[in-house]
Design a protein around this motif. Sequence first.
Motif, PDB file in Angstrom:
ATOM      1  N   ILE A  19      27.887  53.963  13.701  1.00 42.02           N
ATOM      2  CA  ILE A  19      27.927  52.398  13.317  1.00 42.02           C
ATOM      3  C   ILE A  19      26.732  52.290  12.419  1.00 42.02           C
ATOM      4  O   ILE A  19      25.486  52.645  13.078  1.00 42.02           O
ATOM      5  CB  ILE A  19      28.011  51.558  14.256  1.00 42.02           C
ATOM      6  CG1 ILE A  19      29.475  51.682  15.221  1.00 42.02           C
ATOM      7  CG2 ILE A  19      27.885  50.251  14.145  1.00 42.02           C
ATOM      8  CD1 ILE A  19      29.504  51.260  16.605  1.00 42.02           C
ATOM      9  N   ASP A  20      26.639  51.492  11.425  1.00 46.25           N
ATOM     10  CA  ASP A  20      25.381  51.091  10.601  1.00 46.25           C
ATOM     11  C   ASP A  20      25.633  49.566  10.276  1.00 46.25           C
ATOM     12  O   ASP A  20      26.700  49.449   9.452  1.00 46.25           O
ATOM     13  CB  ASP A  20      25.153  52.021   9.641  1.00 46.25           C
ATOM     14  CG  ASP A  20      23.812  51.577   8.827  1.00 46.25           C
ATOM     15  OD1 ASP A  20      23.339  50.607   9.382  1.00 46.25           O
ATOM     16  OD2 ASP A  20      23.466  52.362   7.851  1.00 46.25           O
ATOM     17  N   SER A  21      24.849  48.787  10.462  1.00 50.05           N
ATOM     18  CA  SER A  21      25.272  47.226  10.152  1.00 50.05           C
ATOM     19  C   SER A  21      25.157  47.237   8.682  1.00 50.05           C
ATOM     20  O   SER A  21      25.670  46.179   7.967  1.00 50.05           O
ATOM     21  CB  SER A  21      24.267  46.294  10.900  1.00 50.05           C
ATOM     22  OG  SER A  21      23.034  46.557  10.475  1.00 50.05           O
ATOM     23  N   ALA A  22      24.336  48.023   8.041  1.00 53.96           N
ATOM     24  CA  ALA A  22      24.230  47.820   6.464  1.00 53.96           C
ATOM     25  C   ALA A  22      25.536  48.264   5.932  1.00 53.96           C
ATOM     26  O   ALA A  22      25.791  47.574   4.935  1.00 53.96           O
ATOM     27  CB  ALA A  22      22.929  49.073   5.959  1.00 53.96           C
ATOM     28  N   LYS A  23      26.585  49.072   6.464  1.00 52.82           N
ATOM     29  CA  LYS A  23      27.701  49.266   6.156  1.00 52.82           C
ATOM     30  C   LYS A  23      28.823  48.276   6.554  1.00 52.82           C
ATOM     31  O   LYS A  23      29.901  48.378   5.876  1.00 52.82           O
ATOM     32  CB  LYS A  23      28.156  50.680   6.408  1.00 52.82           C
ATOM     33  CG  LYS A  23      27.165  51.776   5.738  1.00 52.82           C
ATOM     34  CD  LYS A  23      27.752  53.153   6.286  1.00 52.82           C
ATOM     35  CE  LYS A  23      26.785  54.078   5.755  1.00 52.82           C
ATOM     36  NZ  LYS A  23      27.049  55.505   6.746  1.00 52.82           N
ATOM     37  N   GLY A  24      28.410  47.346   7.344  1.00 49.25           N
ATOM     38  CA  GLY A  24      29.408  46.390   8.027  1.00 49.25           C
ATOM     39  C   GLY A  24      29.872  46.737   9.227  1.00 49.25           C
ATOM     40  O   GLY A  24      29.990  48.030   9.643  1.00 49.25           O
ATOM     41  N   LEU A  25      30.105  45.838   9.971  1.00 51.76           N
ATOM     42  CA  LEU A  25      30.625  46.049  11.456  1.00 51.76           C
ATOM     43  C   LEU A  25      31.876  45.664  11.571  1.00 51.76           C
ATOM     44  O   LEU A  25      32.557  44.931  11.035  1.00 51.76           O
ATOM     45  CB  LEU A  25      29.944  45.306  12.089  1.00 51.76           C
ATOM     46  CG  LEU A  25      28.374  45.439  12.518  1.00 51.76           C
ATOM     47  CD1 LEU A  25      27.641  44.455  13.056  1.00 51.76           C
ATOM     48  CD2 LEU A  25      27.970  46.950  12.829  1.00 51.76           C
ATOM     49  N   ASP A  26      32.757  46.686  12.300  1.00 51.14           N
ATOM     50  CA  ASP A  26      34.063  46.460  12.826  1.00 51.14           C
ATOM     51  C   ASP A  26      34.276  45.744  13.921  1.00 51.14           C
ATOM     52  O   ASP A  26      33.398  45.229  14.649  1.00 51.14           O
ATOM     53  CB  ASP A  26      35.012  47.530  12.703  1.00 51.14           C
ATOM     54  CG  ASP A  26      34.522  48.651  13.707  1.00 51.14           C
ATOM     55  OD1 ASP A  26      33.550  48.287  14.248  1.00 51.14           O
ATOM     56  OD2 ASP A  26      35.285  49.652  13.936  1.00 51.14           O
ATOM     57  N   ASP A  27      35.506  45.174  14.283  1.00 50.46           N
ATOM     58  CA  ASP A  27      35.938  44.482  15.542  1.00 50.46           C
ATOM     59  C   ASP A  27      35.503  45.172  16.707  1.00 50.46           C
ATOM     60  O   ASP A  27      35.404  44.599  18.032  1.00 50.46           O
ATOM     61  CB  ASP A  27      37.191  43.904  15.346  1.00 50.46           C
ATOM     62  CG  ASP A  27      37.421  42.925  14.326  1.00 50.46           C
ATOM     63  OD1 ASP A  27      36.320  42.298  13.786  1.00 50.46           O
ATOM     64  OD2 ASP A  27      38.483  42.754  13.849  1.00 50.46           O
ATOM     65  N   MET A  28      35.524  46.535  16.702  1.00 50.40           N
ATOM     66  CA  MET A  28      35.460  47.211  17.999  1.00 50.40           C
ATOM     67  C   MET A  28      34.109  47.579  18.238  1.00 50.40           C
ATOM     68  O   MET A  28      33.666  47.924  19.557  1.00 50.40           O
ATOM     69  CB  MET A  28      36.181  48.662  17.583  1.00 50.40           C
ATOM     70  CG  MET A  28      37.486  48.486  17.371  1.00 50.40           C
ATOM     71  SD  MET A  28      38.263  47.751  18.982  1.00 50.40           S
ATOM     72  CE  MET A  28      38.283  49.159  20.330  1.00 50.40           C
ATOM     73  N   VAL A  29      32.928  47.153  17.562  1.00 47.53           N
ATOM     74  CA  VAL A  29      31.565  47.330  17.972  1.00 47.53           C
ATOM     75  C   VAL A  29      31.363  46.664  19.190  1.00 47.53           C
ATOM     76  O   VAL A  29      30.654  47.262  20.284  1.00 47.53           O
ATOM     77  CB  VAL A  29      30.593  46.823  16.951  1.00 47.53           C
ATOM     78  CG1 VAL A  29      29.228  46.780  17.241  1.00 47.53           C
ATOM     79  CG2 VAL A  29      30.893  47.659  15.459  1.00 47.53           C
ATOM     80  N   ALA A  30      31.789  45.435  19.289  1.00 46.46           N
ATOM     81  CA  ALA A  30      31.150  44.645  20.814  1.00 46.46           C
ATOM     82  C   ALA A  30      31.957  45.347  21.695  1.00 46.46           C
ATOM     83  O   ALA A  30      31.512  45.588  22.893  1.00 46.46           O
ATOM     84  CB  ALA A  30      31.825  43.203  20.511  1.00 46.46           C
ATOM     85  N   VAL A  31      33.282  45.992  21.716  1.00 42.25           N
ATOM     86  CA  VAL A  31      34.141  46.625  22.769  1.00 42.25           C
ATOM     87  C   VAL A  31      33.448  47.833  23.192  1.00 42.25           C
ATOM     88  O   VAL A  31      33.078  48.180  24.240  1.00 42.25           O
ATOM     89  CB  VAL A  31      35.351  46.842  22.469  1.00 42.25           C
ATOM     90  CG1 VAL A  31      36.130  47.647  23.550  1.00 42.25           C
ATOM     91  CG2 VAL A  31      36.330  45.457  22.141  1.00 42.25           C
ATOM     92  N   ARG A  32      32.923  48.490  22.087  1.00 43.32           N
ATOM     93  CA  ARG A  32      32.367  49.960  22.372  1.00 43.32           C
ATOM     94  C   ARG A  32      31.091  49.463  23.131  1.00 43.32           C
ATOM     95  O   ARG A  32      30.699  50.181  24.002  1.00 43.32           O
ATOM     96  CB  ARG A  32      31.879  50.603  21.015  1.00 43.32           C
ATOM     97  CG  ARG A  32      32.890  51.417  20.645  1.00 43.32           C
ATOM     98  CD  ARG A  32      32.704  52.403  19.392  1.00 43.32           C
ATOM     99  NE  ARG A  32      33.705  52.629  18.447  1.00 43.32           N
ATOM    100  CZ  ARG A  32      33.822  52.014  17.047  1.00 43.32           C
ATOM    101  NH1 ARG A  32      32.774  51.362  16.741  1.00 43.32           N
ATOM    102  NH2 ARG A  32      34.823  52.102  16.556  1.00 43.32           N
TER     103      ARG A  32
END
Length: 146
Positions: A19-32
């Motif tokens: 995960i890299d916020s510069a590339k954008g975050l998906d919806d599963m980041v919070a769950v992970r």
Amino acid sequence: MERFTEDYNVRYIAVTDGIDSAKGLDDMVAVRELFNGFYPCDTSKKIRAVFTNKGNSGQRLCTQVPYGCIEPDKEQTQAVNMAQFIALVKKYNNIDILTPALVNEFIERIEVHAPDKSSGKRTQKIDIVYNFVGMLPVSLAKLKAA
């Protein structure tokens, strides 16, 4: 998470999750992140419980004796541990069924060693470490299979 990184100009990187916020975050980041937090929290609770139990039983919580304190006599400690083990044995003098709770109360850990075939027969050493008294010596002659 996405709003936090933008508002505070912080770049969020989780290498193991890719995960890299510069590339954008998906919806599963919070769950992970939620699931990744479970393990340290659970481990912390278990370690805290171990230290609480040790402290409540009167054992030292550090590896060195504090300055000015007398280290407990090993013979006295062994006598207390043996008395606790004997009290436990007397508590369960008529055991009909071996339950997991009963095994947990008597046994601290079971160590199963690698099998050995050097004598031509397959043998495997198993060490049983009991609560309060540690490993008890057992003659191999008593354990021979019929």
